[in-house]
Design a protein around this motif. Structure first.
Motif, PDB file in Angstrom:
ATOM      1  N   ARG A   1       5.963   3.821 -11.615  1.00  0.00           N
ATOM      2  CA  ARG A   1       6.701   3.767 -12.327  1.00  0.00           C
ATOM      3  C   ARG A   1       8.064   3.319 -12.699  1.00  0.00           C
ATOM      4  O   ARG A   1       8.920   3.430 -13.667  1.00  0.00           O
ATOM      5  CB  ARG A   1       6.095   5.686 -12.923  1.00  0.00           C
ATOM      6  N   ASP A   2       9.155   4.208 -11.956  1.00  0.00           N
ATOM      7  CA  ASP A   2      10.451   3.642 -11.940  1.00  0.00           C
ATOM      8  C   ASP A   2      10.724   2.506 -11.876  1.00  0.00           C
ATOM      9  O   ASP A   2      12.115   2.417 -11.830  1.00  0.00           O
ATOM     10  CB  ASP A   2      11.214   4.530 -10.137  1.00  0.00           C
ATOM     11  N   ALA A   3      10.343   1.636 -10.374  1.00  0.00           N
ATOM     12  CA  ALA A   3      11.088   0.812 -10.208  1.00  0.00           C
ATOM     13  C   ALA A   3      10.473  -0.560 -12.314  1.00  0.00           C
ATOM     14  O   ALA A   3      11.136  -0.920 -12.586  1.00  0.00           O
ATOM     15  CB  ALA A   3      10.152  -0.290  -9.562  1.00  0.00           C
ATOM     16  N   VAL A   4       9.548   0.146 -12.892  1.00  0.00           N
ATOM     17  CA  VAL A   4       9.292  -0.418 -13.831  1.00  0.00           C
ATOM     18  C   VAL A   4      10.173  -0.001 -15.197  1.00  0.00           C
ATOM     19  O   VAL A   4      11.174  -1.287 -15.785  1.00  0.00           O
ATOM     20  CB  VAL A   4       7.838  -0.427 -14.556  1.00  0.00           C
ATOM     21  N   ILE A   5      11.070   1.042 -14.876  1.00  0.00           N
ATOM     22  CA  ILE A   5      11.845   1.475 -15.820  1.00  0.00           C
ATOM     23  C   ILE A   5      13.756   0.972 -15.769  1.00  0.00           C
ATOM     24  O   ILE A   5      13.745   0.494 -15.897  1.00  0.00           O
ATOM     25  CB  ILE A   5      12.016   2.616 -15.333  1.00  0.00           C
ATOM     26  N   ALA A   6      13.235   0.629 -13.868  1.00  0.00           N
ATOM     27  CA  ALA A   6      14.949  -0.422 -13.373  1.00  0.00           C
ATOM     28  C   ALA A   6      15.116  -1.394 -13.965  1.00  0.00           C
ATOM     29  O   ALA A   6      15.660  -2.445 -14.373  1.00  0.00           O
ATOM     30  CB  ALA A   6      14.541   0.603 -12.463  1.00  0.00           C
ATOM     31  N   ARG A   7      13.413  -2.308 -14.101  1.00  0.00           N
ATOM     32  CA  ARG A   7      13.107  -3.421 -13.855  1.00  0.00           C
ATOM     33  C   ARG A   7      13.752  -3.989 -15.899  1.00  0.00           C
ATOM     34  O   ARG A   7      14.319  -4.642 -16.296  1.00  0.00           O
ATOM     35  CB  ARG A   7      11.925  -4.650 -13.977  1.00  0.00           C
ATOM     36  N   ALA A   8      13.505  -2.975 -16.830  1.00  0.00           N
ATOM     37  CA  ALA A   8      13.472  -2.810 -18.034  1.00  0.00           C
ATOM     38  C   ALA A   8      15.175  -2.645 -18.719  1.00  0.00           C
ATOM     39  O   ALA A   8      15.816  -3.480 -19.150  1.00  0.00           O
ATOM     40  CB  ALA A   8      12.504  -1.858 -18.794  1.00  0.00           C
ATOM     41  N   ARG A   9      15.659  -2.127 -17.943  1.00  0.00           N
ATOM     42  CA  ARG A   9      16.646  -1.434 -17.908  1.00  0.00           C
ATOM     43  C   ARG A   9      17.616  -2.952 -16.893  1.00  0.00           C
ATOM     44  O   ARG A   9      18.625  -3.698 -18.586  1.00  0.00           O
ATOM     45  CB  ARG A   9      17.417  -0.261 -17.301  1.00  0.00           C
ATOM     46  N   ALA A  10      17.102  -3.394 -16.079  1.00  0.00           N
ATOM     47  CA  ALA A  10      18.649  -4.934 -15.317  1.00  0.00           C
ATOM     48  C   ALA A  10      17.954  -5.949 -16.638  1.00  0.00           C
ATOM     49  O   ALA A  10      18.826  -6.555 -16.818  1.00  0.00           O
ATOM     50  CB  ALA A  10      17.435  -5.254 -14.141  1.00  0.00           C
ATOM     51  N   ALA A  11      16.722  -5.399 -17.810  1.00  0.00           N
ATOM     52  CA  ALA A  11      16.549  -6.924 -18.662  1.00  0.00           C
ATOM     53  C   ALA A  11      17.436  -6.925 -19.804  1.00  0.00           C
ATOM     54  O   ALA A  11      17.062  -7.550 -20.637  1.00  0.00           O
ATOM     55  CB  ALA A  11      15.600  -6.952 -18.635  1.00  0.00           C
ATOM     56  N   GLY A  12      17.974  -5.642 -20.129  1.00  0.00           N
ATOM     57  CA  GLY A  12      19.048  -4.660 -20.654  1.00  0.00           C
ATOM     58  C   GLY A  12      17.957  -4.177 -21.693  1.00  0.00           C
ATOM     59  O   GLY A  12      18.902  -3.546 -23.298  1.00  0.00           O
ATOM     60  N   VAL A  13      17.169  -3.610 -21.975  1.00  0.00           N
ATOM     61  CA  VAL A  13      16.476  -2.973 -22.308  1.00  0.00           C
ATOM     62  C   VAL A  13      17.126  -1.813 -22.569  1.00  0.00           C
ATOM     63  O   VAL A  13      17.380  -0.272 -21.688  1.00  0.00           O
ATOM     64  CB  VAL A  13      15.352  -2.503 -22.399  1.00  0.00           C
ATOM     65  N   SER A  14      17.679  -0.942 -23.338  1.00  0.00           N
ATOM     66  CA  SER A  14      18.451   0.142 -24.385  1.00  0.00           C
ATOM     67  C   SER A  14      17.805   1.242 -24.315  1.00  0.00           C
ATOM     68  O   SER A  14      18.434   2.507 -23.676  1.00  0.00           O
ATOM     69  CB  SER A  14      19.587  -0.409 -25.158  1.00  0.00           C
ATOM     70  N   LEU A  15      16.563   1.493 -24.952  1.00  0.00           N
ATOM     71  CA  LEU A  15      16.221   2.363 -25.183  1.00  0.00           C
ATOM     72  C   LEU A  15      14.845   2.186 -25.370  1.00  0.00           C
ATOM     73  O   LEU A  15      14.571   0.815 -25.748  1.00  0.00           O
ATOM     74  CB  LEU A  15      16.515   3.163 -26.611  1.00  0.00           C
ATOM     75  N   MET A  16      13.691   3.751 -24.753  1.00  0.00           N
ATOM     76  CA  MET A  16      11.955   2.913 -24.994  1.00  0.00           C
ATOM     77  C   MET A  16      11.483   4.052 -25.540  1.00  0.00           C
ATOM     78  O   MET A  16      11.767   5.667 -25.277  1.00  0.00           O
ATOM     79  CB  MET A  16      11.561   2.978 -23.622  1.00  0.00           C
ATOM     80  N   VAL A  17      10.760   4.416 -26.473  1.00  0.00           N
ATOM     81  CA  VAL A  17       9.901   5.704 -27.350  1.00  0.00           C
ATOM     82  C   VAL A  17       8.420   5.571 -26.028  1.00  0.00           C
ATOM     83  O   VAL A  17       7.947   4.694 -26.385  1.00  0.00           O
ATOM     84  CB  VAL A  17       8.970   5.217 -28.388  1.00  0.00           C
ATOM     85  N   GLU A  18       8.268   6.744 -25.597  1.00  0.00           N
ATOM     86  CA  GLU A  18       6.868   6.952 -24.951  1.00  0.00           C
ATOM     87  C   GLU A  18       6.008   7.738 -25.369  1.00  0.00           C
ATOM     88  O   GLU A  18       6.409   8.545 -26.269  1.00  0.00           O
ATOM     89  CB  GLU A  18       7.542   7.904 -23.421  1.00  0.00           C
TER      90      GLU A  18
END
Length: 262
Positions: free
Chosen positions: A18-35
């Motif tokens: 899970r933490d790696a998935v969130i890190a990859r999102a940030r690295a791809a430029g994703v600034s916000l997520m709604v869970e």
């Protein structure tokens, strides 16, 4: 600004990384997520993710598949839970007549309680609808007649008639990876007619991975592929698509502060 308006990071598919998935999102430029909350039994996990990450927010609600377990759910309970910090929406809720995992009468009853909660709380309603166009249109008209509320037609793949009706009532629409699928011409046709100032993008991860990742586990990092396809469908530049969907996102989710310069 890249925003994923619908993630399911609490899902067991992410338990290993899970933490790696969130890190990859940030690295791809994703600034916000709604869970997104799909049942109250896992709401603490959903809310915990939002509290643990500055760039994650959450909703509270019961998916129609789970409605059979919440037959007595009252809007007041949802409203109370929605008072927690970083809760920005009510749902995912609605009608699913494809799988019918919950009786349709119970789906409707539970959905109406979510609509009441959205009306009382002032938070937007995140709606799931599948093969239930007539019933969904009827319920939305009846509930809006009792008092307006904002709502999002999440991962919209239903018909043009319901889309037009929802748009007339002020609906927002979210576009998912389905828009990239080869056989999704009907979905793309509806996307072309959606109100341009009320479109957002999502992954619905871990489900519905867009091309070129179709068939694999979906991740928030892949939302850029959805945005690119939306731009292609609507004839927008990538920059226009990013600006339009960012503006729409913050107009819908009013409890999320907009970063300076976004």
């Amino acid at each position: 600004m890249l925003i994923d308006s619908h993630v399911n990071l609490h899902a067991p598919q992410f338990d290993e990384d899970r933490d790696a998935v969130i890190a990859r999102a940030r690295a791809a430029g994703v600034s916000l997520m709604v869970e997104i909350s799909d049942r109250l039994a896992t709401f603490d996990a959903t809310h915990g993710l939002a509290m643990a990450h500055d760039d994650v927010w959450c909703t509270v609600g019961v998916h129609p598949h789970e409605a059979r377990h919440y037959e007595g759910l009252a809007a007041e309970r949802l409203v109370e839970l929605a008072k927690r910090k970083k809760v920005v929406g009510i749902g995912e809720c609605g009608l699913d007549f494809h799988y019918d995992l919950s009786p349709r009468t119970i789906q409707e009853t539970v959905f109406r309680e979510h609509a009441r909660a959205a009306r009382v709380s002032g938070l937007p309603l995140v709606i799931h609808t599948r093969e239930a166009d007539d019933a969904m249109g009827r319920i939305l008209q009846e509930e809006m007649a009792d008092g307006p509320f904002r709502f999002l037609m999440h991962c919209y793949t239903s018909g043009a008639q319901l889309a037009d009706l929802a748009a007339e009532m002020g609906a927002w629409f979210s576009v998912s990876g389905i828009a990239t699928f080869k056989a999704a011409d009907d979905v793309r046709a509806v996307i072309r007619s959606m109100p341009s100032d009320r479109i957002v993008v999502e992954t619905d991860c871990p489900y519905l991975a867009p091309v070129p990742h179709r068939g694999r586990r979906n991740e928030p990092a892949y939302v850029r592929h959805v945005l690119d396809k939306l731009a292609e469908i609507r004839g927008w530049s990538r920059e226009e698509a990013e600006t339009i969907t960012t503006d729409a996102f913050f107009s819908l989710f009013g409890r999320i502060p907009r970063p300076a310069g976004a």
